[in-house]
Design a protein around this motif. Structure first.
Motif, PDB file in Angstrom:
ATOM      1  N   TYR A 641      10.157   7.097   4.172  1.00 45.91           N
ATOM      2  CA  TYR A 641      10.898   8.286   4.361  1.00 45.91           C
ATOM      3  C   TYR A 641      12.224   7.346   4.279  1.00 45.91           C
ATOM      4  O   TYR A 641      12.361   6.294   4.910  1.00 45.91           O
ATOM      5  CB  TYR A 641      11.118   8.668   5.619  1.00 45.91           C
ATOM      6  N   ALA A 642      13.423   7.641   3.285  1.00 47.11           N
ATOM      7  CA  ALA A 642      14.399   6.697   3.215  1.00 47.11           C
ATOM      8  C   ALA A 642      15.515   7.660   2.371  1.00 47.11           C
ATOM      9  O   ALA A 642      15.252   8.476   1.534  1.00 47.11           O
ATOM     10  CB  ALA A 642      14.005   5.576   2.637  1.00 47.11           C
ATOM     11  N   ASP A 643      16.864   7.244   2.877  1.00 51.32           N
ATOM     12  CA  ASP A 643      17.923   7.815   2.179  1.00 51.32           C
ATOM     13  C   ASP A 643      18.488   6.707   1.286  1.00 51.32           C
ATOM     14  O   ASP A 643      19.154   5.875   1.615  1.00 51.32           O
ATOM     15  CB  ASP A 643      18.935   8.452   3.162  1.00 51.32           C
ATOM     16  N   ALA A 644      17.761   6.577  -0.134  1.00 51.27           N
ATOM     17  CA  ALA A 644      18.130   5.390  -0.644  1.00 51.27           C
ATOM     18  C   ALA A 644      17.825   6.073  -2.217  1.00 51.27           C
ATOM     19  O   ALA A 644      17.523   6.974  -2.480  1.00 51.27           O
ATOM     20  CB  ALA A 644      16.990   4.484  -0.465  1.00 51.27           C
ATOM     21  N   VAL A 674      -5.172   1.014  -1.807  1.00 46.32           N
ATOM     22  CA  VAL A 674      -6.288   0.586  -1.261  1.00 46.32           C
ATOM     23  C   VAL A 674      -5.914  -0.007   0.040  1.00 46.32           C
ATOM     24  O   VAL A 674      -5.284  -0.769   0.123  1.00 46.32           O
ATOM     25  CB  VAL A 674      -7.238   0.079  -1.984  1.00 46.32           C
ATOM     26  N   TYR A 675      -6.691   0.527   1.173  1.00 47.35           N
ATOM     27  CA  TYR A 675      -6.544  -0.519   2.579  1.00 47.35           C
ATOM     28  C   TYR A 675      -7.197  -1.704   2.464  1.00 47.35           C
ATOM     29  O   TYR A 675      -8.483  -2.060   2.306  1.00 47.35           O
ATOM     30  CB  TYR A 675      -6.918   0.382   3.438  1.00 47.35           C
ATOM     31  N   GLU A 676      -6.119  -2.775   2.478  1.00 46.79           N
ATOM     32  CA  GLU A 676      -6.417  -3.924   2.743  1.00 46.79           C
ATOM     33  C   GLU A 676      -5.730  -4.622   3.893  1.00 46.79           C
ATOM     34  O   GLU A 676      -4.636  -4.565   3.982  1.00 46.79           O
ATOM     35  CB  GLU A 676      -6.462  -4.754   1.527  1.00 46.79           C
ATOM     36  N   PRO A 677      -6.341  -5.104   4.899  1.00 42.07           N
ATOM     37  CA  PRO A 677      -5.564  -5.376   6.296  1.00 42.07           C
ATOM     38  C   PRO A 677      -4.485  -6.461   5.822  1.00 42.07           C
ATOM     39  O   PRO A 677      -4.549  -7.116   5.127  1.00 42.07           O
ATOM     40  CB  PRO A 677      -6.669  -5.968   7.055  1.00 42.07           C
ATOM     41  N   GLY A 678      -3.327  -6.368   6.679  1.00 49.82           N
ATOM     42  CA  GLY A 678      -2.400  -7.079   6.460  1.00 49.82           C
ATOM     43  C   GLY A 678      -1.107  -6.582   6.759  1.00 49.82           C
ATOM     44  O   GLY A 678      -0.923  -5.783   7.838  1.00 49.82           O
ATOM     45  N   VAL A 679      -0.062  -6.664   5.937  1.00 47.97           N
ATOM     46  CA  VAL A 679       1.313  -6.161   6.050  1.00 47.97           C
ATOM     47  C   VAL A 679       1.921  -5.070   5.027  1.00 47.97           C
ATOM     48  O   VAL A 679       1.533  -5.674   3.823  1.00 47.97           O
ATOM     49  CB  VAL A 679       2.432  -7.423   6.260  1.00 47.97           C
ATOM     50  N   ILE A 680       2.334  -4.084   5.320  1.00 49.19           N
ATOM     51  CA  ILE A 680       3.050  -3.252   4.027  1.00 49.19           C
ATOM     52  C   ILE A 680       4.448  -3.300   4.846  1.00 49.19           C
ATOM     53  O   ILE A 680       4.954  -3.138   5.850  1.00 49.19           O
ATOM     54  CB  ILE A 680       2.436  -1.850   4.570  1.00 49.19           C
ATOM     55  N   GLU A 681       5.100  -3.556   3.757  1.00 52.27           N
ATOM     56  CA  GLU A 681       6.821  -3.482   3.915  1.00 52.27           C
ATOM     57  C   GLU A 681       7.487  -2.477   2.731  1.00 52.27           C
ATOM     58  O   GLU A 681       6.959  -2.525   1.676  1.00 52.27           O
ATOM     59  CB  GLU A 681       7.213  -4.872   3.678  1.00 52.27           C
ATOM     60  N   ALA A 682       8.279  -1.895   3.369  1.00 50.70           N
ATOM     61  CA  ALA A 682       9.124  -1.035   2.570  1.00 50.70           C
ATOM     62  C   ALA A 682      10.641  -1.807   2.317  1.00 50.70           C
ATOM     63  O   ALA A 682      11.163  -1.815   3.480  1.00 50.70           O
ATOM     64  CB  ALA A 682       9.044   0.459   2.817  1.00 50.70           C
ATOM     65  N   VAL A 683      11.185  -1.626   1.238  1.00 46.87           N
ATOM     66  CA  VAL A 683      12.623  -2.044   1.049  1.00 46.87           C
ATOM     67  C   VAL A 683      13.332  -0.897   0.529  1.00 46.87           C
ATOM     68  O   VAL A 683      12.920  -0.383  -0.706  1.00 46.87           O
ATOM     69  CB  VAL A 683      12.734  -3.397   0.285  1.00 46.87           C
ATOM     70  N   ALA A 684      14.524  -0.613   1.041  1.00 54.26           N
ATOM     71  CA  ALA A 684      15.292   0.504   0.346  1.00 54.26           C
ATOM     72  C   ALA A 684      16.419   0.037  -0.392  1.00 54.26           C
ATOM     73  O   ALA A 684      17.264  -1.103   0.033  1.00 54.26           O
ATOM     74  CB  ALA A 684      15.778   1.535   1.428  1.00 54.26           C
ATOM     75  N   TYR A 685      17.041   0.479  -1.451  1.00 56.41           N
ATOM     76  CA  TYR A 685      17.959   0.004  -2.178  1.00 56.41           C
ATOM     77  C   TYR A 685      19.011   1.190  -2.459  1.00 56.41           C
ATOM     78  O   TYR A 685      18.440   2.408  -2.817  1.00 56.41           O
ATOM     79  CB  TYR A 685      17.421  -0.282  -3.583  1.00 56.41           C
ATOM     80  N   LYS A 686      20.193   0.775  -2.579  1.00 55.62           N
ATOM     81  CA  LYS A 686      21.313   1.798  -2.912  1.00 55.62           C
ATOM     82  C   LYS A 686      22.370   1.035  -3.904  1.00 55.62           C
ATOM     83  O   LYS A 686      22.816  -0.086  -3.559  1.00 55.62           O
ATOM     84  CB  LYS A 686      22.056   2.374  -1.819  1.00 55.62           C
ATOM     85  N   LYS A 689      21.637  -2.720  -4.354  1.00 51.50           N
ATOM     86  CA  LYS A 689      21.683  -3.565  -3.243  1.00 51.50           C
ATOM     87  C   LYS A 689      20.575  -3.095  -2.250  1.00 51.50           C
ATOM     88  O   LYS A 689      20.453  -1.783  -1.917  1.00 51.50           O
ATOM     89  CB  LYS A 689      23.084  -3.676  -2.713  1.00 51.50           C
ATOM     90  N   GLU A 690      19.935  -4.266  -1.462  1.00 51.13           N
ATOM     91  CA  GLU A 690      18.856  -3.722  -0.434  1.00 51.13           C
ATOM     92  C   GLU A 690      19.940  -3.158   0.733  1.00 51.13           C
ATOM     93  O   GLU A 690      20.984  -3.807   1.115  1.00 51.13           O
ATOM     94  CB  GLU A 690      18.352  -4.972   0.031  1.00 51.13           C
ATOM     95  N   ILE A 691      19.378  -2.063   1.439  1.00 47.60           N
ATOM     96  CA  ILE A 691      20.260  -1.458   2.526  1.00 47.60           C
ATOM     97  C   ILE A 691      19.316  -1.464   3.804  1.00 47.60           C
ATOM     98  O   ILE A 691      19.820  -1.361   5.081  1.00 47.60           O
ATOM     99  CB  ILE A 691      20.651  -0.094   2.166  1.00 47.60           C
ATOM    100  N   GLY A 692      17.935  -1.753   3.720  1.00 51.00           N
ATOM    101  CA  GLY A 692      17.083  -1.809   4.763  1.00 51.00           C
ATOM    102  C   GLY A 692      15.763  -2.046   4.698  1.00 51.00           C
ATOM    103  O   GLY A 692      15.385  -1.719   3.364  1.00 51.00           O
TER     104      GLY A 692
END
Length: 810
Positions: A641-644, A674-686, A689-692
């Protein structure tokens, strides 16, 4: 009148035919209780209970409450009035064996004058019979018992009637507020009296601002209203950002002696509506970011503790709500007090039914005779609350009527009642707006529209979009809304733009809307100037209407309105019954512009690829988790979910690419991976430029418990502390799959009250101190016992390191 709380030291027992016939000499197995008290929440649920899914398969009750009351000698010759804030069930009040009152509405407060029924040379016995065995009696969990406070009002021979000290803002000119103060005064003697009525207004910090007197002359046994115009210059507005409260004190003086007094808090604010601008608060246009809520307090059942009511308002404020609709009956005074203090606008509703019932034993059985009494009691009690901006005279009243849409004569009764109730409200309070919520017309209640979204089925009530020349809904509602200031639309977002043109003078409020259509709900609310706000069903999850917000994998099961046993919660709130935000709440943060960072949730691998059937109030069954032991290598769906303009998702540092995630995608993006243990990261851009950023990670197995109290210092006078219980791994990360059984131990200046989770299918009792964690969490509630000192709370779980927290009581 002096107001004395008498919640402590009651006794409760099961009633029977024998006891009903012998109320003057009850022989029961009494057990001690303090009020507020809900007897139903203490009892096991059963699929055979006739209450059904509506009341969460809970049992009915027939109860007696008893209190021995010694009166102070100085009260002799004074007027004594009991106030019951709420008794859930048909209630009868006996004083010293004599029946002195009956009451039939479980949500309205009422008085019992006991002056002529008490004695001062011995104890007085108050007995309350509560009958709530006939089921179904409600469409949601109601509980049973004396579930709100009880007060004893003590007044002089000449006294100010309770609930009858009111302040009205007559006008605001420049920086001056012109107020009319009114007090209803009663002379209980057989002779005329003379004196003065003094009105004093105090600031928010208790300083006297102004005082004024009015001569008081009363004939024998006369009642009259004393009024006075008082001006404040300068003054401070009550507003949602700065909820400034004044205090009014009215004092009766006879021969310079104080005979009686009464006080109340009030706020100075203005409200108005017009179709071109919508709603104005203090001259400023405002859109209501609203939510509907029911009266229960989750793990506490319907028992209404002041802190429980205040906490609900705090949770709503923290999630961006500025308004709440009280569904579908008057709430406890403590809730409204909290709205006043914290700045929350309120639509207070009187009735869910009028003359036609929705279930067999609901209030429609008593409406004809008692509607006016209950409506008046609510307005008189709540008149001074600045938070209340609208009175709602009813909710979806056409349910159960069974009238054909073309039967104008059949609908005339509904129109007549609408006019009658609206006029009565305006007669009692001309300062507020009047509304009522209208839903689908009866002819279409059995017709469900099934739509396919993203391969899943969504079952909702018909939109009933306007069709030129065949607008059934418009025809039925046109006359109904004539008598209202604001037209309440339940699930009719698709009509907003059409009705702006067809009914240019109509003010609309989205009194109920589906959570899953939030984006459209809010977009249409903002777009149409005559729509004053949007109220989601619901802001906080609640007991009863079990499973209306569930997601099913079985098509036939999905067609059933309520969930089968053991479903207990509605499962549709932005906030769950333990006070935690659910995914839909974080999505709301994005839509309302309250959150700049993206938010990640995951559709679990066990649901991936399955055809899902959404009940009307359901949300996607996504979780804030990236820990799924045993599902390594299985497909999952990552929702962002993001406003980007765009978002980019990384799995263990590997990019899954960028996707559009702006207004054209309703602020949502979905990645299948596919599920692989570790880290999921989401980066939003406007604008490139990265905003969050946001991230979630796989956790290890649970090894310990972590406790998070909502407050570390509470009042010693029956205050509550809510303590979150969280399972954590060796790095103190929350383990979302933990389901260990926890045990709560309480020592010191408090006692255990409840232990709950957000599990909508659990049959474990909230009053038990032992319970399984649900998705790694539980919530304990403890109460101070009128002793200063410390409450020591220890929580244990097999295989996990225990945790302890100390709460100070002052």
């Amino acid at each position: 009148m002096k107001k004395v709380n008498i919640d402590k030291s009651w006794e409760c027992a099961e009633s029977s035919l024998y006891s009903v016939l012998n109320v003057a000499n009850l022989e029961c197995e009494w057990r001690p209780v303090d009020l507020p008290h809900d007897a139903v929440i203490e009892r096991p649920r059963c699929e055979n209970n006739p209450s059904g899914a509506s009341e969460g398969y809970t049992p009915g009750c027939s109860l007696y409450y008893k209190k021995e009351l010694m009166l102070e000698e100085e009260w002799k010759g004074k007027n004594l009035i009991l106030e019951f804030e709420g008794i859930m069930g048909i209630s009868e009040v006996f004083v010293n064996g004599r029946l002195v009152a009956k009451h039939f509405n479980g949500y309205t407060s009422f008085f019992v004058d006991i002056t002529k029924h008490v004695k001062f040379d011995d104890k007085n016995t108050i007995v309350v019979h509560v009958e709530n065995t006939h089921k179904p009696s409600s469409r949601w969990y109601a509980g049973c018992g004396i579930y709100r406070h009880v007060w004893l009002h003590v007044g002089g021979k000449v006294y100010i009637k309770p609930w009858h000290l009111h302040v009205e803002t007559k006008a605001i000119e420049n920086e001056t507020a012109i107020l009319e103060v009114r007090a209803a005064v009663a002379n209980s003697t057989n002779e005329s009296v003379q004196g003065v009525m003094e009105f004093s207004i105090f600031s928010n910090d208790g300083e006297l601002i102004t005082s004024s007197q009015e001569q008081l002359i009363l004939g024998e046994n006369e009642e009259k209203t004393v009024s006075k115009i008082i001006t404040l210059s300068p003054f401070k507005y009550w507003d949602i950002e700065n909820p400034y409260l004044y205090k009014i004190l009215a004092t009766i003086k006879i021969d310079e002696d104080i005979e009686d007094s009464s006080s109340a808090f009030f706020g100075i604010r203005t409200i108005s509506v017009n179709p071109k601008e919508g709603l104005k608060l203090n001259g400023r246009v405002i859109k209501l970011k609203g939510g509907c809520i029911h009266h229960d307090n989750g793990p506490l059942g319907s028992a209404s503790y002041d802190r429980a009511e205040e906490r609900k308002v705090e949770l709503l404020k923290a999630s961006g709500f500025n308004a709440v609709r009280l569904a579908h009956n008057p709430f406890a005074p403590a809730f409204l007090d909290a709205c006043d203090r914290l700045g929350m606008l309120v639509i207070e509703e009187f009735f869910d039914v009028w003359t036609a019932g929705k279930v067999s034993y609901d209030y429609h059985l008593f409406f004809d005779k008692y509607w006016e009494e209950d409506l008046k009691a609510t307005i008189m009690r709540d008149y001074n609350h600045p938070s209340i901006i609208m009175w709602s005279i009813g909710n979806e009243i056409t349910w159960g009527v069974g009238i054909d849409v073309d039967d104008e004569e059949g609908y005339s009764s509904i129109y007549t009642w609408c006019e009658r109730l609206s006029q009565k409200v305006k007669e009692l309070d001309s300062t507020r707006l009047v509304t009522a919520a209208f839903c689908a017309i009866p002819a279409d209640y059995e017709s469900l529209l099934t739509t396919i979204e993203d391969g899943n089925y969504v079952i909702r009530m018909l939109k009933q979009e306007a069709v030129a020349g065949n607008d059934k809904w418009g025809k039925v509602t046109e006359k109904f809304f004539e008598f209202l200031d604001v037209a309440g639309y339940n699930y009719k977002v698709d009509r907003y733009s059409y009705d702006l043109e067809k009914y240019p003078g109509r003010i609309i409020c989205g009194t109920e809307t589906y959570p899953y259509t939030l984006f459209r709900n809010w977009t249409e609310t903002i777009k149409n100037p005559n729509v004053v706000g949007d109220f989601v069903w619901t802001a906080i999850d609640y007991l009863g209407e079990a499973g209306i917000g569930r997601v099913c994998t079985d098509e036939n099961e999905a067609k059933i309105f309520g969930g089968k046993f053991p479903w207990f919660y509605a499962n549709c709130g932005d906030i769950d019954i333990c006070g935690d935000k659910r995914p839909q709440s974080y999505y709301r943060d994005i839509v309302w512009g309250l959150r700049k960072e993206p938010y990640i949730v995951v559709l679990p691998p066990q649901l991936f690829g399955k055809k899902l059937y959404f009940r009307p109030w359901a949300w996607e069954p996504v979780e804030r988790s990236y820990t799924f032991p045993g599902y390594e290598g299985m497909p999952i769906a990552v929702h962002v979910y993001a406003d980007a303009d765009e978002v980019e998702v990384f799995v263990n540092g590997r990019s899954l690419g960028r996707k559009v995630c702006g207004i054209n995608t309703q602020f949502k993006a979905v990645y299948n991976t596919v599920y692989e243990p570790g880290v999921i990261e989401a980066v939003a851009y406007k604008n490139g430029k990265e905003i969050g950023k946001d991230k979630i990670e796989t956790t290890d197995r649970p090894v310990a418990l972590k406790l998070l109290p909502d407050r570390n210092v509470i009042s010693s006078c029956g205050d509550l502390c809510y303590i979150k219980i969280i399972a954590v791994d060796k790095n103190e990360r929350e383990v979302p799959y933990a389901d260990n059984t926890v045990t709560v131990e309480v020592e010191g200046a408090g006692r255990f009250m409840a232990l709950g989770t957000a599990d909508p299918l659990s049959t474990e009792l909230f009053v038990s101190s032992q319970r399984k964690l649900y998705k790694g969490r539980a919530l304990a509630v403890v109460k101070s016992i009128r002793e200063k000192g410390e409450i020591r709370v220890r929580v244990l779980a097999e295989g996990l390191k225990s945790a302890e927290v100390v709460i100070k009581c002052i």
